[in-house]
Design an enzyme around this catalytic site. Structure first.
Site, mmCIF file in Angstrom:
data_model
loop_
_atom_site.group_PDB
_atom_site.id
_atom_site.type_symbol
_atom_site.label_atom_id
_atom_site.label_comp_id
_atom_site.label_asym_id
_atom_site.label_seq_id
_atom_site.Cartn_x
_atom_site.Cartn_y
_atom_site.Cartn_z
ATOM 1 N N SER A 1 6.425 -9.433 6.045
ATOM 2 C CA SER A 1 5.536 -8.359 6.482
ATOM 3 C C SER A 1 5.805 -8.028 7.959
ATOM 4 C CB SER A 1 4.095 -8.817 6.229
ATOM 5 O OG SER A 1 3.178 -7.781 6.364
ATOM 6 N N ASP B 1 5.310 -3.344 -4.027
ATOM 7 C CA ASP B 1 4.670 -3.582 -2.727
ATOM 8 C C ASP B 1 4.734 -2.315 -1.869
ATOM 9 O OD1 ASP B 1 3.690 -4.609 -0.363
ATOM 10 O OD2 ASP B 1 5.350 -5.998 -0.017
ATOM 11 N N HIS C 1 1.987 -7.815 -2.247
ATOM 12 C CA HIS C 1 2.543 -8.013 -0.914
ATOM 13 C C HIS C 1 2.618 -9.499 -0.533
ATOM 14 C CE1 HIS C 1 3.683 -7.112 3.138
ATOM 15 N NE2 HIS C 1 2.557 -7.560 3.669
#
Lengths: 512, 512
Positions: B299, B355, B410
């Site tokens: 991320s 995602d 995610h």
């Protein structure tokens, strides 16, 4: 008391201008007085508005004394090294008054310290039914107690109260009330039909000497979802017992349902609890002891406590029966209340004034009509409360957040905190209250941030998963003895009966 | 790839009729082609509708093979006694290819098993930054690592990967991105200004032999709230480095901010990591060892990894630098991508196609305009991805729920599960995948109910509260050595420099 008056009383006395008070009261009068047929939609919207205002009144945060961090810090440090309990008084000569023989006259405001301790004790017995309950819907034991009855108090650190659990109570979970009881997601579970609903316990010799009689306790488990209650409880009253008493159908169903094809409810909760209580009463009376029955419960558990009290007082002659309930809803009509009174059942209802549940069923309907009761006497179709009331106020505690919190207001730990700190309606929170404040946040978010106690902190590490020898996270099997066992079998009864003739008090009370 | 095509590709190949596909594609074409000035509101609503459809496509539950409970049960039992790791291969002669010397040609589909193991290893290093992070806003150590660097891998059971942590990295938490970093509610905390942002580690002798060089790892912590990203990332590109490269302002700020008045960020994250990496490279090169730098992150951490790689490759001559990122967003413009390429940085982006984060910033804008890039070449103002992509599909795993789950798609543990099970785009989930499936649900709710793994199960018992000797629930103090200590002081550096001349490998790598 009319709804408008009730709401008026809920207004913080110093925070709102009289104009605000009056406009709220006016809104409620409007809602109650508008003829429904003439202006149905308008009336409905008035009611919705009133309810909304009722709910939102608590959202206003009254200016609270700003305490500096340092003050809270020293508070924490000091409290952390203070024991949570004081030495116990011998109440052998006062127990009948403490259990309502004089309807708690002059004991509630100010609250007698001996009564306070007893109320907290019974509240802790009720709290145990939550703390030990398996809520995990992925567990094959969802809906059961996590511990064997022999270890319940030990696991929950309640042995200091001086009681021993003798039996567990199960109730059918298939009754027609949506989402009240817990069910496992799994196909193969300990029981598809039942929930652990509470337990029977009895005072040990030492506690018996202190409190002046052998005390049998029944603790009933409640539910903890007030929002569901509001949906579910606009229900009908149904007859209970032999006379005019009527009670809420759902509660009664939970208390009386049974099914031969189940493992834990071949007998109903009612039959299970009455069998065990009767056994204990007979056993101790045969020994020449004085015996009492104290029934406790929070929320739904408080409702079940009343049925249980009604039945026990009707069935067992000369047994002192008292109920100490916390945040319980109304259960039955005025005839039900009167019958309990005539049976000599003494009921102390502990109520937090901000809690919605004690105003149900019939939150709006009943409050508005209660004044008619004084005129017409017994109204078959109106739910009513029974007994004496110990009224607590969330705003009395400096440790609690302000603002609307339906779950927090109803939480049993909030109740116990407020009982512990209550001296009288005109004095402030007891500075020498000893109960651990952190407990309040076990399952809600009520403590002020300065205390640094996380919200909803009562939880298992990794939700009960453990890492096995291969590095895999798995759900461990329960200890065989903690797997729920069905209610007492005939053969076990016979064994226990034989044992009762011997003087082995420590081993006898356990039903196997 | 145009948005319409992208969406087309996201349609499950067997579940939707061609009519449905076409109408969705049509809707998106409409949205993209409608002149915004002529029909502003219409266009906006088309776009909203398109986005909504994009999101809701995943809500459809394709009929999945119904597995009976018994199959899942035997699956569970079998898996529970299978080790989670296989014997490790010696990859000393292949490491350059595994780290992208040939841009991962012919290694990704099918995925080479040696590469798979390495990707999982680096992913576990990134996961450690979440698992050890103190998220408790009531803790005075909120935003720090819960463990001393000497114990991090031991506490998280990662010593098996054969690395040792040498330093921690901190970043300023006061940058202008709302809610990205954690801050304590308390006034007196370990740091008002900083968050633990990752660490530097280095392979031990045994692992170094297996992988063919001394490997320095930098693992960057990310954030886990995609919904906030969507709000925050419609931002401007700002210059990075000496040439045309531009990068997202917020990311860059996090990487470069410092303040002399802070305790942990007198130097920036950039300066901290570069100092430590430079130190380690010089130290091992002096010993005549071959050294590599592998930077990983999930991320936001994947974004920081790219800055770090750009800076390391610019600063340290002849150092093989590779990035293995998971679910990382776009970071900079095409010039930034080209510079990384020219610097020889090899980037493998692992992406789950469901995602949303890797499609940000500029979810709609960029996808629609990317086709122009082929025509116009470098576009300064368009965010773009860099490197090779390993694309995974949530639907490939029989263990994962269907339905929209922004957090689950995610989650890094979802990524690692899908890498572990991935063989190729045309074959099904590996039946001999060994990684513990239960890990997927650590912080989300992605596993099918049949597996009986609770959602979000990674948690401390009682949120870290413990019952003290007085029966009070309190937050225990941290072990002194686990209290965050500021970055290396000059005097400590001098000490370490002296130590480096001796052959005490096990003690040297640690910065004090």
């Amino acid at each position: 008391m009319a709804l408008s008056t009730m709401i008026y009383n809920h207004l913080p006395t110093t925070q709102y201008s009289s104009m605000t008070k009056l406009s709220v009261v006016h809104a409620h009068k409007q809602a109650l007085l508008d003829p429904p047929k003439a202006k149905p939609s308008n009336s409905a919207s008035h009611l919705a508005e009133s309810l909304s205002q009722l709910l939102h009144l608590h959202l206003e945060t009254p200016p609270r004394t700003q305490l500096h961090h340092s003050i809270w810090d020293s508070f924490s440090e000091e409290k952390h090294s203070t024991p949570t309990t004081s030495p116990k008084e011998v109440i052998a000569n006062k127990w009948r008054e403490i259990h309502g023989s004089s309807d708690w006259d002059n004991l509630l405001d100010p609250l007698h310290p001996w009564l306070r301790r007893e109320v907290v004790k019974y509240g802790e017995f009720a709290q145990a039914t939550y703390d030990a309950f398996d809520f995990d819907s992925f567990s094959e034991y969802c809906g059961s107690c996590r511990y064997n009855r022999k270890h319940l108090f030990e696991k929950l650190d309640l042995t200091r109260n001086g009681y021993k659990v003798t039996n567990y109570i199960y109730a059918m979970s298939h009754i027609d009330m949506p989402q009240w009881l817990e069910r496992s997601h799994l196909a193969d579970t300990w029981s598809k039909d039942s929930n652990w609903m509470g337990y029977v316990a009895v005072s040990d010799d030492e506690e018996t000497r202190r409190i002046g009689r052998r005390d049998i306790v029944v603790a009933w488990r409640g539910t903890v979802a007030p929002s569901e209650w509001y949906e579910d409880m606009q229900r009908k009253l149904e007859p209970f017992g032999q006379r005019d008493a009527k009670v809420e159908r759902g509660f009664q169903s939970l208390y009386t349902s049974k099914n031969q094809s189940t493992r834990y409810n071949k007998t109903s909760a009612s039959e299970q609890v009455m069998k065990e209580v009767t056994r204990l009463v007979e056993m101790y009376r045969e020994k020449g002891e004085q015996v009492s029955l104290t029934i406790t419960g929070h929320s739904l558990g408080g409702a079940l406590a009343l049925f249980n009290a009604h039945e026990a007082a009707s069935t067992i002659p000369n047994l002192p029966v008292s109920v100490i309930s916390f945040g319980a809803p109304r259960v039955g009509n005025v005839a039900f209340r009167d019958e309990l009174h005539q049976l000599g059942v003494k009921t102390l209802r502990v109520v937090v004034k901000q809690d919605m549940v004690p105003r149900m069923p019939g939150l709006v309907f009943n409050e508005g009509l209660q004044k008619f009761e004084d005129i017409t006497g017994t109204l078959e179709w109106v739910y009513t409360h029974v007994g004496a009331e110990l009224k607590l106020d969330v705003r009395s505690s400096p440790y609690l957040k302000r603002g609307l919190n339906l779950v927090g207001f109803h939480s049993l730990e909030t109740y116990l905190h407020l009982v512990d700190g209550f001296h009288s309606t005109t004095t402030s929170f007891r500075s020498d209250a000893r109960r651990d404040v952190a407990l309040v946040n076990k399952a809600c978010d009520m403590l002020v941030d300065e205390l640094r106690i996380p919200r909803c902190w009562y939880q298992l590490a990794n939700k009960g998963l453990v890492c096995n020898g291969h590095g895999r996270w798995v759900k461990p099997k329960r200890d065989p003895e903690d797997i729920p066992s069905p209610a007492r079998e005939k053969s076990v009864d016979a064994f226990v009966d034989r044992m009762q003739t011997q003087d082995v008090l420590e081993s006898v009370p356990y039903a196997v």
